[in-house]
Design an enzyme around this catalytic site. Structure first.
Site, PDB file in Angstrom:
ATOM      1  N   HIS A 126       1.016  -1.079  -0.057  1.00  0.00           N
ATOM      2  CA  HIS A 126      -0.010  -0.306  -0.172  1.00  0.00           C
ATOM      3  C   HIS A 126       0.845   1.254  -0.048  1.00  0.00           C
ATOM      4  O   HIS A 126       1.477   1.383   0.900  1.00  0.00           O
ATOM      5  CB  HIS A 126      -0.919  -0.123   1.095  1.00  0.00           C
ATOM      6  N   LEU A 127       0.833   2.011  -1.116  1.00  0.00           N
ATOM      7  CA  LEU A 127       1.621   3.105  -1.279  1.00  0.00           C
ATOM      8  C   LEU A 127       0.785   4.494  -0.697  1.00  0.00           C
ATOM      9  O   LEU A 127       1.298   5.665  -0.501  1.00  0.00           O
ATOM     10  CB  LEU A 127       2.060   3.498  -2.520  1.00  0.00           C
ATOM     11  N   HIS A 177      -8.842  -9.977  -0.684  1.00  0.00           N
ATOM     12  CA  HIS A 177      -8.953  -9.787   0.598  1.00  0.00           C
ATOM     13  C   HIS A 177     -10.298 -10.627   0.920  1.00  0.00           C
ATOM     14  O   HIS A 177     -11.225 -10.177   0.553  1.00  0.00           O
ATOM     15  CB  HIS A 177      -8.973  -8.363   0.917  1.00  0.00           C
ATOM     16  N   HIS A 233      -2.541 -12.670   2.024  1.00  0.00           N
ATOM     17  CA  HIS A 233      -2.545 -12.878   3.256  1.00  0.00           C
ATOM     18  C   HIS A 233      -3.263 -13.682   3.988  1.00  0.00           C
ATOM     19  O   HIS A 233      -4.097 -13.605   4.792  1.00  0.00           O
ATOM     20  CB  HIS A 233      -2.659 -11.592   4.137  1.00  0.00           C
ATOM     21  N   ASN A 286      -5.052  -6.527   9.663  1.00  0.00           N
ATOM     22  CA  ASN A 286      -6.084  -7.510   9.083  1.00  0.00           C
ATOM     23  C   ASN A 286      -5.834  -8.282   7.991  1.00  0.00           C
ATOM     24  O   ASN A 286      -5.485  -7.564   6.722  1.00  0.00           O
ATOM     25  CB  ASN A 286      -7.289  -6.509   8.580  1.00  0.00           C
ATOM     26  N   ASP A 323       2.277  -6.974   2.495  1.00  0.00           N
ATOM     27  CA  ASP A 323       1.221  -6.198   2.827  1.00  0.00           C
ATOM     28  C   ASP A 323       1.512  -5.077   3.790  1.00  0.00           C
ATOM     29  O   ASP A 323       0.834  -4.580   4.591  1.00  0.00           O
ATOM     30  CB  ASP A 323       0.226  -7.017   3.951  1.00  0.00           C
ATOM     31  N   PHE A 351      -6.039  -0.795  10.923  1.00  0.00           N
ATOM     32  CA  PHE A 351      -5.576  -1.859  10.694  1.00  0.00           C
ATOM     33  C   PHE A 351      -3.936  -1.667   9.669  1.00  0.00           C
ATOM     34  O   PHE A 351      -4.145  -0.985   8.891  1.00  0.00           O
ATOM     35  CB  PHE A 351      -6.339  -2.967   9.796  1.00  0.00           C
ATOM     36  N   GLY A 352      -2.943  -2.311  10.246  1.00  0.00           N
ATOM     37  CA  GLY A 352      -2.080  -2.479   9.309  1.00  0.00           C
ATOM     38  C   GLY A 352      -0.615  -2.254   9.898  1.00  0.00           C
ATOM     39  O   GLY A 352      -0.592  -1.445  10.737  1.00  0.00           O
TER      40      GLY A 352
END
Length: 433
Positions: free
Chosen positions: A61-62, A178, A231, A277, A304, A322-323
């Protein structure tokens, strides 16, 4: 630019290594030999450190556009280069979402302008990730979408997923999922288990993931689509994917470093740096993930990488997003706690980070051979460091691995024949002329 790597070690089959020199010309590996002596623009004395193909991460994720306070294309790809990654695939949960050709082209233009490494952007399955209207999959595929996903949000209706799979299959593109049935989440923020009970936090059932995977593998079979599961985190999911593969369904899957190395027992208090998540699951789930990776049920490792602002993660499990970040920590963690503990071999780890993702997604990267694109990372397998999140190139500091001791540190990363990262540590034994 012409670059000569002197005194490298490359990994062969059966975990054997050999010393070699590598000549890079016009963005490709032109020669690999025991001793190369040519005039070049740059000479890198690798001091007998290992050289690997540049790592490939199909799940990052950018945040840009729309989330530049968390990460940008520039900072995220700089972090990727530091971690040894030369190809990363960017998820579409941005603002605007790349759900039409105009938004996708704007994203591609920004990538071309700012990225340190290769970025392949996903397009979304549904408009604005809302699950209410399918995007123009054919036009987005033609415009350069890597694959299609609503990552971060599970596709809730079978009809939408089946139609998306059929359209993606018609365009030769994978659907990447996901997997999360919202009706089984119950507002959870950690795994539904002993830690949720101890901390009195709402738990996320394993069924929320595995039930949707079970649905989707049957839809993929009907649609003739390549279906990739993001994931994977539960033992039930591993079992379903294993059965689907045995049935001949085109399903592939990934696992993250944090799900391989941590389980719910790592959570000691209300620290949202452990909030991701899917959540950290039970010890039995963690063991099933490694077993699935070893037997080929799970095909590859992806980070992720999900950066957030520090203030956002200070709000505890109930209120923080989350993350966690992962691009700069992935290889050292996996090498230290899987390879050096003899749970897996170095050859297996490199394959899961290079050959497997490239092969599965039909990418011409992830190999170290003459004629290949010059994506390389030089790694000191013996160097010890202690992770300090304040030194990350990523804007994200949200990691549960702060303070961990690791080995296997990328020193130089080369992408398409250009040096995109070199360690600034004075103690790192590598010299560039």
């Amino acid at each position: 630019m012409k670059i000569l790597l002197k005194n490298t070690r490359q990994l062969l089959r059966d975990n054997e290594t050999e010393h070699c020199d590598i000549l890079i010309e016009k963005g490709r590996i032109s020669k690999i030999a025991a001793d190369i002596n040519e005039e070049t623009d740059k000479l890198i004395d690798c001091k007998h450190h290992m050289v690997f193909p540049g790592f490939v991460d199909v799940h990052v994720h950018l945040r840009e556009p729309g989330g530049e306070h968390k990460e940008t294309i520039k900072t995220g790809t700089k972090a990727a280069a530091r971690g040894g990654f030369t190809t990363i695939c960017a998820m579409p949960n941005t603002n605007p979402v790349p759900d039409d050709t105009e938004a996708l082209q704007a994203l591609l233009d920004k990538i071309n302008e700012d990225a340190y490494v290769r970025v392949l952007p996903y397009a979304s399955i549904t408009k604005n990730l809302k699950g209410e209207e399918l995007t123009g999959i054919s036009s987005l595929a033609e415009a350069g979408a890597f694959a299609f996903t609503d990552d971060g949000v599970g596709i809730q209706t079978a009809d939408f997923m089946l139609r998306a799979m059929r359209a993606a299959a018609a365009n030769g593109k994978p659907v990447v999922a996901h997997c999360e049935d919202n009706s089984l989440v119950y507002g959870g923020v950690v795994h539904n288990g002993k830690i949720s009970e101890r901390l009195r936090l709402p738990g996320i059932s394993s069924l929320s993931e595995s039930v949707q995977i079970a649905r989707d593998v049957l839809l993929a079979e009907a649609a003739g689509c390549h279906y990739h599961v993001c994931h994977v985190s539960t033992k039930e999911s591993v079992r379903i994917i294993r059965d689907a593969k045995q049935a001949g369904i085109h399903v592939t899957a990934e696992v993250t470093p944090h799900h391989l190395l941590l389980n719910e027992d790592a959570i000691q208090d209300d620290d949202a740096n452990f909030k991701m998540n899917p959540p950290l699951r039970s010890t039995e789930d963690q063991e099933a993930l490694l077993e699935g990776l070893m037997d080929g049920t799970i095909d590859l490792i992806a980070t992720d990488h999900a950066p957030h602002a520090e203030a956002e993660k200070e709000n505890g499990f109930l209120n923080a997003p989350f993350g966690i970040v992962g691009l700069e920590t992935a290889f050292p963690l996996l090498y230290t706690y899987l390879v050096r503990t003899k749970k897996v071999t170095l050859e297996q780890l490199i394959s899961w980070l290079t050959v497997k993702p490239a092969t599965i997604f039909q990418l011409s990267y992830g190999v170290l051979q003459e004629g290949a694109i010059a994506d390389l990372t030089i790694v000191d397998l013996n160097k010890n460091v202690c992770f300090d999140k304040q030194t990350f190139y990523s804007m994200g500091r949200n990691t549960p691995f702060h303070g961990w001791q690791v080995q296997g540190i990328p020193l130089v990363t080369i992408a398409e024949g250009k040096i995109v990262y070199r360690s600034s540590r004075e103690t790192d034994c590598i010299h560039i002329n």
